[in-house]
Design a protein around this motif. Structure first.
Motif, PDB file in Angstrom:
ATOM      1  N   GLU A  75       0.828  -1.205   0.000  1.00 24.37           N
ATOM      2  CA  GLU A  75       0.000   0.000   0.000  1.00 24.37           C
ATOM      3  C   GLU A  75       0.864   1.257   0.000  1.00 24.37           C
ATOM      4  O   GLU A  75       0.614   2.199  -0.768  1.00 24.37           O
ATOM      5  CB  GLU A  75      -0.917  -0.008   1.218  1.00 24.37           C
ATOM      6  N   ALA A  89     -16.857  -7.780   1.023  1.00 25.47           N
ATOM      7  CA  ALA A  89     -15.450  -8.091   0.754  1.00 25.47           C
ATOM      8  C   ALA A  89     -15.267  -9.591   0.762  1.00 25.47           C
ATOM      9  O   ALA A  89     -16.029 -10.343   1.398  1.00 25.47           O
ATOM     10  CB  ALA A  89     -14.526  -7.444   1.786  1.00 25.47           C
ATOM     11  N   GLN A  93     -11.626   0.982   4.714  1.00 27.01           N
ATOM     12  CA  GLN A  93     -10.554   0.887   3.732  1.00 27.01           C
ATOM     13  C   GLN A  93     -10.029  -0.535   3.596  1.00 27.01           C
ATOM     14  O   GLN A  93     -10.245  -1.400   4.445  1.00 27.01           O
ATOM     15  CB  GLN A  93      -9.411   1.816   4.126  1.00 27.01           C
ATOM     16  N   HIS A  94      -9.309  -0.754   2.509  1.00 27.77           N
ATOM     17  CA  HIS A  94      -8.763  -2.065   2.176  1.00 27.77           C
ATOM     18  C   HIS A  94      -7.918  -2.640   3.305  1.00 27.77           C
ATOM     19  O   HIS A  94      -8.039  -3.814   3.657  1.00 27.77           O
ATOM     20  CB  HIS A  94      -7.941  -1.944   0.881  1.00 27.77           C
ATOM     21  N   GLU A 111      -8.478   4.720  -3.351  1.00 28.17           N
ATOM     22  CA  GLU A 111      -8.785   3.483  -2.631  1.00 28.17           C
ATOM     23  C   GLU A 111      -8.188   2.281  -3.359  1.00 28.17           C
ATOM     24  O   GLU A 111      -8.353   2.136  -4.578  1.00 28.17           O
ATOM     25  CB  GLU A 111     -10.300   3.271  -2.527  1.00 28.17           C
ATOM     26  N   TYR A 159      -9.631  -4.582   6.018  1.00 28.93           N
ATOM     27  CA  TYR A 159      -9.982  -5.958   5.681  1.00 28.93           C
ATOM     28  C   TYR A 159      -8.759  -6.873   5.749  1.00 28.93           C
ATOM     29  O   TYR A 159      -8.881  -8.057   6.082  1.00 28.93           O
ATOM     30  CB  TYR A 159     -10.626  -6.016   4.303  1.00 28.93           C
ATOM     31  N   THR A 178     -10.236  -8.472  -1.608  1.00 32.88           N
ATOM     32  CA  THR A 178     -10.983  -7.735  -2.629  1.00 32.88           C
ATOM     33  C   THR A 178     -12.194  -7.058  -2.006  1.00 32.88           C
ATOM     34  O   THR A 178     -12.981  -7.703  -1.306  1.00 32.88           O
ATOM     35  CB  THR A 178     -11.460  -8.692  -3.741  1.00 32.88           C
ATOM     36  N   LEU A 179     -12.359  -5.767  -2.263  1.00 35.41           N
ATOM     37  CA  LEU A 179     -13.543  -5.020  -1.834  1.00 35.41           C
ATOM     38  C   LEU A 179     -14.648  -5.206  -2.869  1.00 35.41           C
ATOM     39  O   LEU A 179     -14.405  -5.075  -4.074  1.00 35.41           O
ATOM     40  CB  LEU A 179     -13.228  -3.538  -1.683  1.00 35.41           C
ATOM     41  N   VAL A 188      -8.761  -1.425  -4.088  1.00 39.97           N
ATOM     42  CA  VAL A 188      -9.948  -2.269  -4.052  1.00 39.97           C
ATOM     43  C   VAL A 188      -9.617  -3.746  -4.231  1.00 39.97           C
ATOM     44  O   VAL A 188     -10.477  -4.605  -4.012  1.00 39.97           O
ATOM     45  CB  VAL A 188     -10.984  -1.825  -5.115  1.00 39.97           C
ATOM     46  N   ASP A 189      -8.387  -4.047  -4.624  1.00 42.33           N
ATOM     47  CA  ASP A 189      -7.986  -5.442  -4.773  1.00 42.33           C
ATOM     48  C   ASP A 189      -6.475  -5.526  -4.634  1.00 42.33           C
ATOM     49  O   ASP A 189      -5.743  -4.706  -5.203  1.00 42.33           O
ATOM     50  CB  ASP A 189      -8.417  -5.986  -6.135  1.00 42.33           C
TER      51      ASP A 189
END
Length: 312
Positions: free
Chosen positions: A40, A275, A189-190, A66, A193, A231-232, A68-69
């Motif tokens: 990230e 998710a 946020q990612h 963001e 998760y 994955t979101l 997302v994956d």
């Protein structure tokens, strides 16, 4: 706003420094979560170097960056004192917002790859933005929501009965999202998760009677991860409750197990799938003559992983 670099050949070498101390939970090895946090950071730095810093995107353009994956392979361990360099490039094929990432360290004078990954990024058009300058060349990345989601699943009885019906071997864990899980004053946020994946696996193992502490104490087995993906699918907002399931889906070659996490939010009489994640997990032997090797999963361990809770 600079020219379009989201699909061009811009490859950046990013020196990330050492992983955070908080990620060294077993010996001096860094856990998978902090590998993904480093990815990230590398993606954010790539955008900064293109003149598209996340803060500027938000404050001037009303766009929230963001992830997302994120899908990663971890071919080697990462040590607490390693100095990490990332190579970040738009993914081959020219799909906007797709990147490839490698994390490298130097050992004994040679470069070692500790991570290979792919990441997808979008720019969310915020609903109450501090700025609204046109997105320009970044328009292909702009979306209304970080995750589109689907129609959801009708609730039969209650959440537990719907997500873990009779005969299910999945663990159900529900957690309330708080501001520290969120981005831009609103949505989860990612990385939250990613943390949830680590958390639910730990809870699952404890629930099955093979907690991390027990396996360390009795067998000198250390949990290791060689592959993970998060994955979101749909937005979750601050202070909603996320209902999370985890189940082991396969045991491979007697040494590793595949698991899947799924997350849902209840809205009315439906559960929205927000998710999903997968993880390939195993154990390394931490001491004795077999130190450093993957442990063989014996029958009681496989039964614990693939069966129900240790106690009802």
């Amino acid at each position: 706003m600079t020219t379009d670099t989201t699909t061009g050949p811009a490859v950046e070498t990013v020196r990330l420094g050492r992983p955070r101390f908080t990620g060294a939970n077993i010996r001096t090895w860094i856990g998978f979560k902090h590998f993904m946090y480093l990815v990230e950071e590398a993606i954010l730095e790539w955008f900064r170097r293109q003149g598209q810093a996340p803060g500027r995107l938000y404050l001037e353009h009303g766009l929230g960056l963001e992830i997302v994956d994120s899908s990663v392979l971890l071919p080697a361990v990462l040590e607490l004192d390693d100095e990490v360099t990332a190579l970040v490039a738009p993914a081959a094929g020219g799909e906007p917002g797709r990147f490839s990432v490698r994390l490298l360290v130097t050992r004994d004078g040679r470069e070692v790859s500790v991570l290979r990954g792919r990441v997808s990024v979008v720019l969310v058009a915020e609903k109450d933005p501090p700025g609204s300058a046109p997105a320009g060349a970044l328009r292909p990345l702009v979306v209304a929501e970080a995750g589109g989601g689907g129609p959801g699943t009708a609730i039969t009885g209650d959440v537990a009965a719907t997500l873990t019906p009779h005969g299910s071997t999945a663990l159900l864990w529900s957690w309330r999202t708080a501001y520290q899980h969120c981005h831009y004053s609103d949505r989860v946020q990612h990385s939250a998760y990613v943390a949830a994946l680590e958390d639910v696996v730990e809870r699952f193992l404890a629930d099955r009677g093979i907690s991390v502490r027990r396996m360390l104490a009795e067998r000198a087995w250390i949990p290791v991860v060689s592959r993970a993906r998060v994955t979101l699918l749909a937005d979750v907002h601050m202070e909603e409750t996320v209902h999370t399931t985890f189940v082991v889906t396969d045991v491979l070659r007697g040494t590793t197990f595949d698991g899947r996490m799924d997350c849902y939010v209840r809205r009315g009489d439906r559960l929205v799938h927000t998710a999903t994640a997968t993880i390939l997990h195993g154990y390394a032997i931490s001491r004795g003559p077999g130190a450093g090797r993957l442990a063989e999963l014996d029958a009681p361990t496989v039964a614990a992983l693939t069966g129900g809770p240790a106690r009802r």
